[in-house]
Design an enzyme around this catalytic site. Structure first.
Site, PDB file in Angstrom:
ATOM      1  N   GLU A 138      45.747  49.132  50.269  1.00 52.91           N
ATOM      2  CA  GLU A 138      47.207  48.941  50.230  1.00 52.91           C
ATOM      3  C   GLU A 138      47.935  50.259  49.901  1.00 52.91           C
ATOM      4  OE1 GLU A 138      46.957  45.738  47.224  1.00 52.91           O
ATOM      5  OE2 GLU A 138      47.901  44.452  48.721  1.00 52.91           O
TER       6      GLU A 138
ATOM      7  N   SER B  50      41.791  46.462  42.359  1.00 51.14           N
ATOM      8  CA  SER B  50      41.618  45.790  43.656  1.00 51.14           C
ATOM      9  C   SER B  50      41.376  46.800  44.781  1.00 51.14           C
ATOM     10  CB  SER B  50      42.820  44.901  43.954  1.00 51.14           C
ATOM     11  OG  SER B  50      44.014  45.641  43.859  1.00 51.14           O
TER      12      SER B  50
ATOM     13  N   ASN C 143      49.430  50.878  39.550  1.00 51.06           N
ATOM     14  CA  ASN C 143      48.559  50.897  40.723  1.00 51.06           C
ATOM     15  C   ASN C 143      48.495  52.287  41.365  1.00 51.06           C
ATOM     16  OD1 ASN C 143      50.050  47.784  41.180  1.00 51.06           O
ATOM     17  ND2 ASN C 143      47.877  48.007  40.750  1.00 51.06           N
TER      18      ASN C 143
ATOM     19  N   GLY D 287      46.683  33.032  50.842  1.00 51.40           N
ATOM     20  CA  GLY D 287      45.837  34.194  50.542  1.00 51.40           C
ATOM     21  C   GLY D 287      44.993  33.834  49.341  1.00 51.40           C
TER      22      GLY D 287
ATOM     23  N   LYS E 232      54.957  48.486  37.649  1.00 50.43           N
ATOM     24  CA  LYS E 232      53.607  48.076  38.061  1.00 50.43           C
ATOM     25  C   LYS E 232      53.096  49.000  39.166  1.00 50.43           C
ATOM     26  CE  LYS E 232      49.831  45.643  38.379  1.00 50.43           C
ATOM     27  NZ  LYS E 232      49.429  44.404  38.945  1.00 50.43           N
TER      28      LYS E 232
HETATM   29  N1  LIG Z   1      42.454  41.779  42.289  1.00 48.93           N
HETATM   30  C1  LIG Z   1      43.269  42.080  41.276  1.00 48.93           C
HETATM   31  O1  LIG Z   1      42.824  42.291  40.129  1.00 48.93           O
HETATM   32  C2  LIG Z   1      44.747  42.147  41.471  1.00 48.93           C
HETATM   33  C3  LIG Z   1      45.316  42.100  42.739  1.00 48.93           C
HETATM   34  N2  LIG Z   1      46.684  42.110  42.869  1.00 48.93           N
HETATM   35  C4  LIG Z   1      47.319  42.051  44.194  1.00 48.93           C
HETATM   36  O2  LIG Z   1      47.215  40.720  44.694  1.00 48.93           O
HETATM   37  C5  LIG Z   1      47.164  40.740  46.136  1.00 48.93           C
HETATM   38  C6  LIG Z   1      45.874  40.023  46.579  1.00 48.93           C
HETATM   39  O3  LIG Z   1      44.784  40.802  46.102  1.00 48.93           O
HETATM   40  P1  LIG Z   1      43.312  40.251  45.918  1.00 48.93           P
HETATM   41  O4  LIG Z   1      43.351  38.836  45.511  1.00 48.93           O
HETATM   42  O5  LIG Z   1      42.598  41.238  45.096  1.00 48.93           O
HETATM   43  O6  LIG Z   1      42.808  40.336  47.435  1.00 48.93           O
HETATM   44  P2  LIG Z   1      41.465  39.885  48.131  1.00 48.93           P
HETATM   45  O7  LIG Z   1      40.986  41.019  48.953  1.00 48.93           O
HETATM   46  O8  LIG Z   1      40.499  39.310  47.163  1.00 48.93           O
HETATM   47  O9  LIG Z   1      41.983  38.722  49.089  1.00 48.93           O
HETATM   48  C7  LIG Z   1      43.096  38.863  49.971  1.00 48.93           C
HETATM   49  C8  LIG Z   1      42.730  38.381  51.377  1.00 48.93           C
HETATM   50  O10 LIG Z   1      41.790  39.286  51.953  1.00 48.93           O
HETATM   51  C9  LIG Z   1      40.826  38.575  52.772  1.00 48.93           C
HETATM   52  N3  LIG Z   1      39.496  38.907  52.229  1.00 48.93           N
HETATM   53  C10 LIG Z   1      39.151  39.010  50.910  1.00 48.93           C
HETATM   54  N4  LIG Z   1      37.900  39.460  50.770  1.00 48.93           N
HETATM   55  C11 LIG Z   1      37.447  39.697  52.025  1.00 48.93           C
HETATM   56  C12 LIG Z   1      36.229  40.225  52.533  1.00 48.93           C
HETATM   57  N5  LIG Z   1      35.221  40.600  51.722  1.00 48.93           N
HETATM   58  N6  LIG Z   1      36.113  40.359  53.859  1.00 48.93           N
HETATM   59  C13 LIG Z   1      37.118  40.012  54.684  1.00 48.93           C
HETATM   60  N7  LIG Z   1      38.298  39.516  54.254  1.00 48.93           N
HETATM   61  C14 LIG Z   1      38.461  39.349  52.949  1.00 48.93           C
HETATM   62  C15 LIG Z   1      41.261  37.167  52.743  1.00 48.93           C
HETATM   63  O11 LIG Z   1      42.241  36.955  53.797  1.00 48.93           O
HETATM   64  P3  LIG Z   1      42.025  37.097  55.383  1.00 48.93           P
HETATM   65  O12 LIG Z   1      40.822  36.388  55.711  1.00 48.93           O
HETATM   66  O13 LIG Z   1      43.209  36.535  56.040  1.00 48.93           O
HETATM   67  O14 LIG Z   1      41.866  38.560  55.682  1.00 48.93           O
HETATM   68  C16 LIG Z   1      42.026  37.055  51.448  1.00 48.93           C
HETATM   69  O15 LIG Z   1      42.980  36.014  51.471  1.00 48.93           O
HETATM   70  C17 LIG Z   1      47.202  42.223  46.533  1.00 48.93           C
HETATM   71  O16 LIG Z   1      48.519  42.630  46.773  1.00 48.93           O
HETATM   72  C18 LIG Z   1      46.676  42.929  45.273  1.00 48.93           C
HETATM   73  O17 LIG Z   1      47.093  44.258  45.172  1.00 48.93           O
HETATM   74  C19 LIG Z   1      47.518  42.111  41.792  1.00 48.93           C
HETATM   75  C20 LIG Z   1      47.004  42.157  40.523  1.00 48.93           C
HETATM   76  C21 LIG Z   1      45.592  42.233  40.279  1.00 48.93           C
HETATM   77  C1  LIG Z   2      46.588  46.691  37.297  1.00 45.55           C
HETATM   78  C2  LIG Z   2      45.414  46.141  38.021  1.00 45.55           C
HETATM   79  C3  LIG Z   2      44.365  47.177  37.951  1.00 45.55           C
HETATM   80  C4  LIG Z   2      45.056  44.868  37.283  1.00 45.55           C
HETATM   81  O1  LIG Z   2      46.174  44.012  37.127  1.00 45.55           O
HETATM   82  C5  LIG Z   2      45.728  45.751  39.425  1.00 45.55           C
HETATM   83  O2  LIG Z   2      46.851  45.448  39.721  1.00 45.55           O
HETATM   84  C6  LIG Z   2      44.708  45.770  40.510  1.00 45.55           C
HETATM   85  O3  LIG Z   2      43.492  45.635  40.256  1.00 45.55           O
HETATM   86  O4  LIG Z   2      45.119  45.933  41.652  1.00 45.55           O
END
Ligand SMILES: NC(=O)C1=CN([C@@H]2O[C@H](COP(=O)(O)OP(=O)(O)OC[C@H]3O[C@@H](n4cnc5c(N)ncnc54)[C@H](OP(=O)(O)O)[C@@H]3O)[C@@H](O)[C@H]2O)C=CC1
Ligand SMILES: CC(C)(CO)C(=O)C(=O)O
Length: 314
Positions: free
Chosen positions: A273, A260, A192, A7, A188
């Site tokens: 989510e 996110s 969220n 991911g 956490k």
């Molecule tokens: N962003 C943040 O600040 C934080 C996020 N998290 C958590 O981490 C985990 C991952 O989050 P995050 O990295 O933000 O997720 P993203 O949405 O950036 O990426 C996750 C997956 O979604 C798909 N994807 C991403 N963007 C797009 C798009 N524009 N169109 C289509 N598919 C897309 C890809 O997989 P695929 O192609 O297989 O669909 C990717 O591997 C989650 O559980 C989130 O809650 C935790 C802390 C902070």
């Molecule tokens: C707490 C926060 C806002 C940043 O770590 C987060 O988990 C998210 O963007 O999903």
């Protein structure tokens, strides 16, 4: 350490980049075609606190993981909650009896899904307060600071969990070993369950939400619901501490962050989510006979908004 990041959205980008810079052998796995192709062409790219960074890293589609020749020691998983099962169905060839899995994703119940694929003693769970956002395929915006807390789920994983803490810390991911990861996951989830859902509905960042007069009252009410349900799982949340932890994010170096869920729903019109955050508390509340009107309303409002914007699963 040989590490696969599964991911490679915003957070996978942050962790993949940091771990590779610290000298680990990092392989990426992602299913979003424009993202995979951009990383194949230009490497993993990001704006890291104002500096453009880039590193070439191998990346595979989940269906291609049987081409990864050497087994990995650790899988760091950063899919969306609702993608987890589908990803693990596909990446089974990566799972050996020596491969640990670290899950720092937001939401609750991920260990129940992962335990279907991975022995409990190979599972590491925890949380992260780092933030990230993807501005285009293969390129993330990585601002501010954060931390990581992890713990082994099964009794035999402690030594490796501590090794992972060391590896993450060497990669400047500020990790510490936790003796109460389940507490931290609930704590956490409160972050969220307030910031993600409210910023997505009100279309603002965390700092802006914190400046509204009413926010602090309803934040406390939402935290109280989480605490009432958590008690039935033997977790006694310190509600004042949780409130102050959230309040700090309104003024610190992540105040400009759009959670996110906002990025998914408002910016990209993707599914959220919510069912793993407020929705999970609502469901558990029903099971334990605890009323959770705020979590129910937030879950339903987010689902309504998903429908209004025509949110897609991918
Ligand atoms: N962003 C943040 O600040 C934080 C996020 N998290 C958590 O981490 C985990 C991952 O989050 P995050 O990295 O933000 O997720 P993203 O949405 O950036 O990426 C996750 C997956 O979604 C798909 N994807 C991403 N963007 C797009 C798009 N524009 N169109 C289509 N598919 C897309 C890809 O997989 P695929 O192609 O297989 O669909 C990717 O591997 C989650 O559980 C989130 O809650 C935790 C802390 C902070
Ligand atoms: C707490 C926060 C806002 C940043 O770590 C987060 O988990 C998210 O963007 O999903």
């Amino acid at each position: 350490m040989r590490i696969a990041v599964v991911g490679v959205g915003a957070m996978g980008n942050r962790f993949g980049y940091a771990l590779s810079q610290a000298g680990n052998d990092v392989t990426l796995v992602d299913g979003w075609q424009p993202n995979v192709e951009a990383i194949r062409q230009n490497g993993l790219r990001a704006n890291l606190n104002g500096e453009e960074v880039q590193t070439p890293l191998p990346i595979y589609y989940p269906s291609e993981v049987n081409q990864i020749e050497e087994p990995v020691d650790l899988i760091v998983v950063f899919t969306k909650s609702y993608q987890l099962e589908e990803y693990f169905d596909q990446i089974k060839p990566l799972l050996t009896p020596q491969t640990y899995v670290l899950c720092l994703m937001n939401g609750m119940g991920h260990e129940n899904i992962l335990e279907k694929y991975v022995d409990q003693n190979l599972l590491l769970i925890g949380v992260t307060m780092f933030t990230a956002g993807l501005d285009k395929p293969g390129h993330a915006q990585l601002f501010g600071d954060g931390n990581v807390e992890i713990q082994n789920l099964g009794p035999k994983g402690e030594t490796f969990a501590k090794k992972v803490v060391e590896t993450l810390s060497q990669a400047k991911l500020n990790a510490k070993y936790s003796t109460s990861a389940r507490y931290s996951i609930w704590r956490k989830a409160c972050v969220n369950g307030t910031l993600n859902s409210l910023c997505s509905l009100l279309e603002c960042n965390m700092g802006e939400l914190g400046q509204t007069k009413e926010a602090k009252t309803y934040l406390k009410d939402i935290i109280a619901e989480f605490a009432a349900v958590a008690k039935h799982e033997n977790i006694v949340l310190d509600q004042d501490e949780v409130f102050h932890h959230i309040d700090e994010t309104f003024y610190g170096n992540i105040a400009n962050h759009y959670p996110s869920m906002y990025q998914d729903l408002v910016k990209n019109h993707r599914m959220t989510e919510i069912d793993f955050i407020n929705g999970a508390v609502w469901r558990r509340g029903q099971k334990y006979g605890v009323p959770t009107p705020e979590c129910r309303l937030l879950t339903q409002l987010i689902h309504s908004k998903e429908q209004l914007v025509g949110a897609k699963l991918d």
